[in-house]
Design a protein around this motif. Sequence first.
Motif, PDB file in Angstrom:
ATOM      1  N   ARG A 184      -8.564  -9.116   6.769  1.00  0.00           N
ATOM      2  CA  ARG A 184      -9.263  -9.289   5.490  1.00  0.00           C
ATOM      3  C   ARG A 184      -8.338  -9.922   4.457  1.00  0.00           C
ATOM      4  N   LEU A 185      -7.068  -9.517   4.479  1.00  0.00           N
ATOM      5  CA  LEU A 185      -6.095 -10.129   3.575  1.00  0.00           C
ATOM      6  C   LEU A 185      -5.912 -11.607   3.899  1.00  0.00           C
ATOM      7  N   LEU A 186      -5.851 -11.929   5.190  1.00  0.00           N
ATOM      8  CA  LEU A 186      -5.631 -13.319   5.600  1.00  0.00           C
ATOM      9  C   LEU A 186      -6.816 -14.214   5.261  1.00  0.00           C
ATOM     10  N   ASP A 187      -7.982 -13.623   5.018  1.00  0.00           N
ATOM     11  CA  ASP A 187      -9.106 -14.406   4.504  1.00  0.00           C
ATOM     12  C   ASP A 187      -8.830 -14.922   3.095  1.00  0.00           C
ATOM     13  N   LEU A 188      -7.929 -14.250   2.384  1.00  0.00           N
ATOM     14  CA  LEU A 188      -7.660 -14.569   0.983  1.00  0.00           C
ATOM     15  C   LEU A 188      -6.365 -15.322   0.772  1.00  0.00           C
ATOM     16  N   MET A 189      -5.379 -15.101   1.641  1.00  0.00           N
ATOM     17  CA  MET A 189      -4.071 -15.731   1.468  1.00  0.00           C
ATOM     18  C   MET A 189      -3.274 -15.635   2.754  1.00  0.00           C
ATOM     19  N   PRO A 190      -2.321 -16.528   2.975  1.00  0.00           N
ATOM     20  CA  PRO A 190      -1.418 -16.362   4.110  1.00  0.00           C
ATOM     21  C   PRO A 190      -0.495 -15.178   3.872  1.00  0.00           C
ATOM     22  N   ALA A 191      -0.012 -14.587   4.940  1.00  0.00           N
ATOM     23  CA  ALA A 191       0.815 -13.380   4.833  1.00  0.00           C
ATOM     24  C   ALA A 191       2.031 -13.589   3.945  1.00  0.00           C
ATOM     25  N   GLN A 202      -4.249  -7.945  -8.373  1.00  0.00           N
ATOM     26  CA  GLN A 202      -3.672  -9.226  -8.766  1.00  0.00           C
ATOM     27  C   GLN A 202      -3.647  -9.361 -10.277  1.00  0.00           C
ATOM     28  N   HIS A 203      -2.506  -9.852 -10.781  1.00  0.00           N
ATOM     29  CA  HIS A 203      -2.348 -10.086 -12.214  1.00  0.00           C
ATOM     30  C   HIS A 203      -1.234 -11.094 -12.409  1.00  0.00           C
ATOM     31  N   GLU A 204      -1.508 -12.078 -13.249  1.00  0.00           N
ATOM     32  CA  GLU A 204      -0.516 -13.106 -13.591  1.00  0.00           C
ATOM     33  C   GLU A 204       0.096 -13.743 -12.345  1.00  0.00           C
ATOM     34  N   GLY A 205      -0.746 -13.994 -11.332  1.00  0.00           N
ATOM     35  CA  GLY A 205      -0.285 -14.666 -10.134  1.00  0.00           C
ATOM     36  C   GLY A 205       0.466 -13.802  -9.141  1.00  0.00           C
ATOM     37  N   PHE A 206       0.576 -12.497  -9.421  1.00  0.00           N
ATOM     38  CA  PHE A 206       1.293 -11.559  -8.542  1.00  0.00           C
ATOM     39  C   PHE A 206       0.269 -10.766  -7.740  1.00  0.00           C
ATOM     40  N   SER A 207       0.497 -10.618  -6.437  1.00  0.00           N
ATOM     41  CA  SER A 207      -0.448  -9.921  -5.547  1.00  0.00           C
ATOM     42  C   SER A 207       0.218  -8.697  -4.938  1.00  0.00           C
ATOM     43  N   LEU A 208      -0.360  -7.530  -5.208  1.00  0.00           N
ATOM     44  CA  LEU A 208       0.136  -6.250  -4.713  1.00  0.00           C
ATOM     45  C   LEU A 208      -0.916  -5.640  -3.795  1.00  0.00           C
ATOM     46  N   LEU A 209      -0.542  -5.411  -2.540  1.00  0.00           N
ATOM     47  CA  LEU A 209      -1.432  -4.737  -1.589  1.00  0.00           C
ATOM     48  C   LEU A 209      -1.191  -3.237  -1.676  1.00  0.00           C
ATOM     49  N   ALA A 245       4.079  -7.871  -2.696  1.00  0.00           N
ATOM     50  CA  ALA A 245       4.596  -6.511  -2.522  1.00  0.00           C
ATOM     51  C   ALA A 245       3.498  -5.636  -1.927  1.00  0.00           C
ATOM     52  N   VAL A 246       3.917  -4.482  -1.400  1.00  0.00           N
ATOM     53  CA  VAL A 246       2.997  -3.505  -0.798  1.00  0.00           C
ATOM     54  C   VAL A 246       3.336  -2.123  -1.343  1.00  0.00           C
ATOM     55  N   TYR A 247       2.290  -1.344  -1.612  1.00  0.00           N
ATOM     56  CA  TYR A 247       2.430   0.072  -1.976  1.00  0.00           C
ATOM     57  C   TYR A 247       1.616   0.882  -0.980  1.00  0.00           C
ATOM     58  N   ILE A 248       2.252   1.872  -0.359  1.00  0.00           N
ATOM     59  CA  ILE A 248       1.581   2.735   0.626  1.00  0.00           C
ATOM     60  C   ILE A 248       1.532   4.154   0.076  1.00  0.00           C
ATOM     61  N   THR A 249       0.328   4.752   0.053  1.00  0.00           N
ATOM     62  CA  THR A 249       0.204   6.104  -0.502  1.00  0.00           C
ATOM     63  C   THR A 249       0.756   7.175   0.419  1.00  0.00           C
ATOM     64  N   HIS A 250       0.556   7.015   1.749  1.00  0.00           N
ATOM     65  CA  HIS A 250       1.041   8.030   2.685  1.00  0.00           C
ATOM     66  C   HIS A 250       1.023   7.475   4.108  1.00  0.00           C
ATOM     67  N   GLY A 251       1.570   8.251   5.023  1.00  0.00           N
ATOM     68  CA  GLY A 251       1.868   7.750   6.346  1.00  0.00           C
ATOM     69  C   GLY A 251       0.777   7.863   7.387  1.00  0.00           C
TER      70      GLY A 251
END
Length: 246
Positions: A42-49, A25-32, A54-60
């Motif tokens: 765990r994410l929903l404990d912090l914010m609604p979906a 998180q930076h400047e109000g932007f949240s990247l998973l 944005a989301v970044y996935i390293t691999h499948g």
Amino acid sequence: MRVTVLGGSGAWPTNTEACSGFLLQHEGFSLLVDAGYAVLPRLLDLMPAERLDAVYITHGHPDHCVDLNPLLRARALGGADPDPLPVYAPHRALDAVLALDRPGMLDAALQRHDFEPGADFSVGPFDLRTALLPHWVPNAAVRATAGGRSVVYTGDGGPDPALVELARGADALVAEATYPEVMAADDAPYLSTAWQAARQAVEAGVGRLVLTHLWAGSEPGRYLDAAAREYDGPTLVATGGLSFEA
């Protein structure tokens, strides 16, 4: 830049720990970054979906991406009608998880951005550099920079000079460390130990080492002891709820 660990268990979740998932998180932007088993609760404990940007996935592999499915379901079916979620992943890495539902069901919830590991691009306030690390499938390690601070996350991958180059001078290295020191021969090219992660942290000159993807149910102290033989900087184990400023 704030980094919050949503989960750090390797291969499968435990009754207390989700698999790989990190919220930047930076400047109000949240990247998973990664969305393995049990990350969404765990994410929903912090914010609604719908508040995730944005989301970044390293691999499948599913312990890094399978909770993308319920995340997209929550956005598509939850009634809030958010904009499509930008999701960045190596080419074809998301094919299996996106095939879990009937064709077209989640299309409106998703803005897909496939890339080749080694590409550089920006997501919100984050400048992302990526690098291919050796794994059974293409794995894109990432360096996220925002506000003059940098965090590097390996995803999964065997030791490689590309990681040292990617992590050089970073404020934090979040490194896969499936084993403490000794690894099965079949895994050796494709995964890392805590000792190897620490050695690469030294070579890269990083400010902090965070060990993640420990074999589910393992004793963290063994990993910290192994890492301390190489790296004398601040070292942590990624467990759900851990949060730090890069």
